[in-house]
Design an enzyme around this catalytic site. Structure first.
Site, PDB file in Angstrom:
ATOM      1  CG  LEU A 158      -1.590   1.308   1.614  1.00 50.37           C
ATOM      2  CD1 LEU A 158      -2.596   1.716   0.537  1.00 50.37           C
ATOM      3  CD2 LEU A 158      -2.267   1.199   2.973  1.00 50.37           C
ATOM      4  CB  SER A 159       0.799   4.267   0.466  1.00 61.01           C
ATOM      5  OG  SER A 159       1.159   5.620   0.428  1.00 61.01           O
TER       6      SER A 159
END
Length: 333
Positions: A158-159
């Protein structure tokens, strides 16, 4: 009026002995009954290699996992840690359900005060260097320890972890069958844009060929196969703009020799979904554009077969579990 009391007979020695034996038998039954096996838990692994990126390694191995099972590498986002990401995403839940192990690298504050993986630092995204090399060493250690299937290793995050996913796919393509980038960025984006913030908020101006060349330059002389890619991104993400999903599509369709025209455009759980096929007709890039979702990992808490994850900060309940969609695409279930 006083009611008569019931006359009681004092217990005999024999009755007292019988009662004591009954109590002792019950106690021994409890003490001698085997306790149920403890459920698997997240464990830290040390000494997994030279660890040039100074990361920590955690892993989750379901109880009784047989040999020759897949391995998923799951990379947390900024301000997160490995244990929270393991449960929030639903990856450990799916590991128990489907039978695979999970490697969870963890950033340290000495490397990055916000616990972001350093996807924008040249020394951490090159093959054989920094954090990328540390994660590759974790994969090797896990495969050796659990006798995992080296042909079925997957990476997702994520991210900042999503951006690091693209790093691992580019720098170590031979180690990964596929990758899943959630609210992340293409490989070499910070270098292309001149700043990680420009990359996050605006995007880098590159043609598909230029994007693809950045990946090919990360692994000179490599002839494939390259990992396939699945991307999930919220349309209301103002931390990492959705243009980065477009750039990821351009980058990895070019790497696979595919065009930028989707071969399938439909909806999944009500969200726009596209599939891009390579010259051989196989799916090489897949995207989910999660309408109205901000910056975070899509989850769908519950016990149904398609549900997983736990809602919380950066784990957004949108009735679509990213881990389930990725695992399905990778054939884990």
């Amino acid at each position: 009026m006083t009611l008569p009391t019931k006359k009681t007979t004092p217990p005999t020695k024999q009755s007292r002995a019988a009662t004591l034996l009954t109590v002792l038998a019950a106690l021994l039954s409890v003490l001698l009954t085997p306790a149920p096996a403890a459920a698997a838990s997240l464990q830290e692994v040390t000494g997994f290699g030279s660890n040039p990126g100074a990361l920590k390694m955690y892993r989750y191995v379901p109880d009784g996992l047989p040999a020759d099972r897949p391995v998923v590498v799951a990379l947390h986002g900024c301000t997160q840690n490995a244990p929270g990401y393991a449960t929030g995403t639903g990856w450990t839940q799916l590991a128990d359900r489907w039978g695979f192990s999970v490697v969870l690298p963890q950033q340290q504050s000495a490397n990055n005060p916000s616990h972001c993986f350093n996807w924008f630092q040249t020394g951490d995204i090159a093959r054989g260097q920094g954090e990328a090399a540390s994660i590759a060493q974790m994969v090797d250690r896990q495969l050796a320890d659990v006798a995992g299937d080296a042909s079925r290793v997957y990476v997702t995050g994520l991210s900042a972890g999503g951006a690091m996913t693209a790093v691992m796919m580019a720098a170590y393509p031979e180690k990964f069958a596929a990758g899943g980038v959630v609210a992340g960025l293409p490989y070499g984006c910070a270098q292309a844009a001149g700043s990680p913030y420009v990359c996050m908020y605006v995007g880098a101006t590159q043609s598909p060929a230029q994007w693809g060349e950045r990946v090919r330059a990360a692994r000179p002389g490599y002839t494939g196969p390259w990992p396939t890619l699945t991307v999930l991104h919220g349309t209301a993400d103002y931390t990492v703009k959705p243009v980065n999903m477009t750039d990821l599509v351009e980058q990895w369709t070019n790497v696979h020799g595919a065009d930028q025209a989707a071969d399938i455009s439909d909806t999944v759980a009500g969200y726009p979904h596209q599939v891009f096929r390579g010259p051989g007709g196989n799916a090489v890039v897949e995207t989910y554009s999660v309408t109205g979702m901000g910056h975070g990992q899509p989850v769908d808490p519950g016990t149904a077969s398609t549900q997983c994850g736990t809602a919380g900060a950066y784990f957004l309940d949108v009735n679509l579990c990213a881990a389930h969609r990725l695992g399905t695409a990778w054939g884990l279930g």
